[in-house]
Design an enzyme around this catalytic site. Sequence first.
Site, mmCIF file in Angstrom:
data_model
loop_
_atom_site.group_PDB
_atom_site.id
_atom_site.type_symbol
_atom_site.label_atom_id
_atom_site.label_comp_id
_atom_site.label_asym_id
_atom_site.label_seq_id
_atom_site.Cartn_x
_atom_site.Cartn_y
_atom_site.Cartn_z
ATOM 1 N N ASN A 1 70.698 11.924 5.882
ATOM 2 C CA ASN A 1 71.743 12.180 6.222
ATOM 3 C C ASN A 1 71.618 13.752 6.029
ATOM 4 O OD1 ASN A 1 73.069 10.231 6.804
ATOM 5 N ND2 ASN A 1 74.125 9.759 5.252
ATOM 6 N N CYS B 1 80.504 9.422 6.068
ATOM 7 C CA CYS B 1 79.148 9.649 5.313
ATOM 8 C C CYS B 1 78.510 11.044 5.142
ATOM 9 C CB CYS B 1 78.012 8.713 6.067
ATOM 10 S SG CYS B 1 78.336 7.003 6.001
ATOM 11 N N LYS C 1 68.498 7.538 1.398
ATOM 12 C CA LYS C 1 69.689 7.980 2.551
ATOM 13 C C LYS C 1 70.220 9.290 2.581
ATOM 14 C CE LYS C 1 73.375 6.793 5.041
ATOM 15 N NZ LYS C 1 74.465 5.859 4.672
ATOM 16 N N GLY D 1 81.129 14.639 11.210
ATOM 17 C CA GLY D 1 82.228 14.233 10.444
ATOM 18 C C GLY D 1 82.127 12.833 9.862
ATOM 19 N N LEU E 1 73.511 2.402 8.739
ATOM 20 C CA LEU E 1 74.212 1.889 9.780
ATOM 21 C C LEU E 1 74.796 3.149 10.692
ATOM 22 C CD1 LEU E 1 76.216 -1.093 8.591
ATOM 23 C CD2 LEU E 1 73.891 -0.997 9.351
ATOM 24 N N LYS F 1 83.881 9.945 15.988
ATOM 25 C CA LYS F 1 82.760 9.656 16.956
ATOM 26 C C LYS F 1 83.424 8.628 17.973
ATOM 27 C CE LYS F 1 79.106 7.250 16.203
ATOM 28 N NZ LYS F 1 77.717 6.664 15.642
ATOM 29 N N PRO G 1 74.752 20.706 20.907
ATOM 30 C CA PRO G 1 75.906 21.400 20.306
ATOM 31 C C PRO G 1 77.344 20.705 20.520
ATOM 32 C CG PRO G 1 75.108 22.117 22.484
ATOM 33 C CD PRO G 1 74.379 21.010 22.180
ATOM 34 N N THR H 1 81.721 4.920 -2.137
ATOM 35 C CA THR H 1 81.384 5.865 -2.921
ATOM 36 C C THR H 1 81.876 7.350 -2.442
ATOM 37 O OG1 THR H 1 79.371 6.479 -1.890
ATOM 38 C CG2 THR H 1 79.315 5.139 -3.957
#
Length: 467
Positions: free
Chosen positions: A224, A276, A220, A273, A166, A339, A268, A98
């Site tokens: 987030n 999601c 969800k 990013g 996840l 990440k 910090p 999505t």
Amino acid sequence: MEPAQNVLTGPLPRLTVIGTGYLGATHAICMAVLGYEVLGVDVDPDKIARLAAGDVPFFEPGLPEKLREALDYGRLRFTTDFDEAAAFGDVHFICVGTPQLAGSHAADLRYVESAFTELAKRIDRRALLVGKSTVPIGTAARLTTIVQEVSPAGTDLELAWNPEFLREGFAVEDTLRPDRLVFGVASDYAERALRDAFAPIIAEGTPVVVADTATAELVKVAANSFLATKISYINAMAEVCEATGADVNLLAKALSFDDRIGARFLKPGLGFGGGCLPKDIRAFRHRAEELGVGAAVRFLDEVDQINLRRRARTVDLVRELAGGSLLGVRVAALGAAFKPNSDDVRDAPALDVARMLYLEGALVSVYDPEANDNAHRLYPDLEYADTLGKCVRGAEVTVLLTEWEQFRRADPTLLGEIVAEKKIVDGRHALDATAYRRAGWEYRALGRPVVAETFDLGTHEKDSVAA
């Protein structure tokens, strides 16, 4: 967790997983390892062929081994045929993307709607369609009407929502041993079918929250949004620290001892990013406005803006170390993925900073242990190195953008021997600042003073902390 035995009174339901991207492939593979017969379905024949051959088309630690295991068990197959999927499955998981709608903050639901309707048109018996994609509140109710109208099964075809949680880099563990399962259902049949579909996981003691579909859809985006807010909060404090000479790392440490706050995600740095958090909080704001409650989540706009400002401020630090201009300055950018333990460059702060440096005239060399290929496809004008050493050789400023363990472990003395100038910006607060300063590096990080004499909060022993 061992492959499941039949823990039910009847046979295990057969599962289909529609969409074999990051979420769908992981779900299909892990369910097969748990003992279910699973059919993965996608419209992309190349993706299906790769998975059927035992090749995971993205980087996720541990997943290739699980795919091989599932294929060897003989319980996992892949197809592009929706007719086969409709005939095969008892419970159908919809795991398509999505993305953010072009020119809007709204979620693009075309792929979700297509997957539900194409499958529903072919189902002629009682079955359950289960959405796992992140969608705006009210989507499940709307789709229920659509699928029951187009399906030969009519109201015997039911719909539920089961949001995923996840974490990239930990997806196998999060699928096999989730911290909770959320079932958004409208009937006892739907709840029983979901309990059957997750029986081995529930048997391990995983908490189950049974809710209506609207609540399940909200879980969800609410999770987030909370994580994004916590991350942006400490980065907002970093902005205050930069203006006052305070140290955001010590501030975060002091806050973390408060059990009402805790240390998780109170870190910090360059900010969040990926595929999601950014698009989910924007879509949530958009949907809240449609529902007339936009004021309730308006703070998420500032959460988003704080996050984006950290990227620009990282560029500022690199420019300051370069002497005020980036034109012609050779910069080594360590990291491209959003990440570590991922090759995902969607809305990646690391790659965005590298691009911003390039647009200011810097000669940017990027190295990421897994994401170079994806980054190159997105920004082919940047230079990409295939090793850490090649990336930093001759660099006038080095900037850490993704906190891969390889970068954390790098020896500052050895790195100092191959760079042109020992100047580094730690965009993730991941490096040993003291070790770098002792090796002769000029070290900068968001929210930390250039040099601070502080006291360790645990022992009160005086220590020199690099900025």
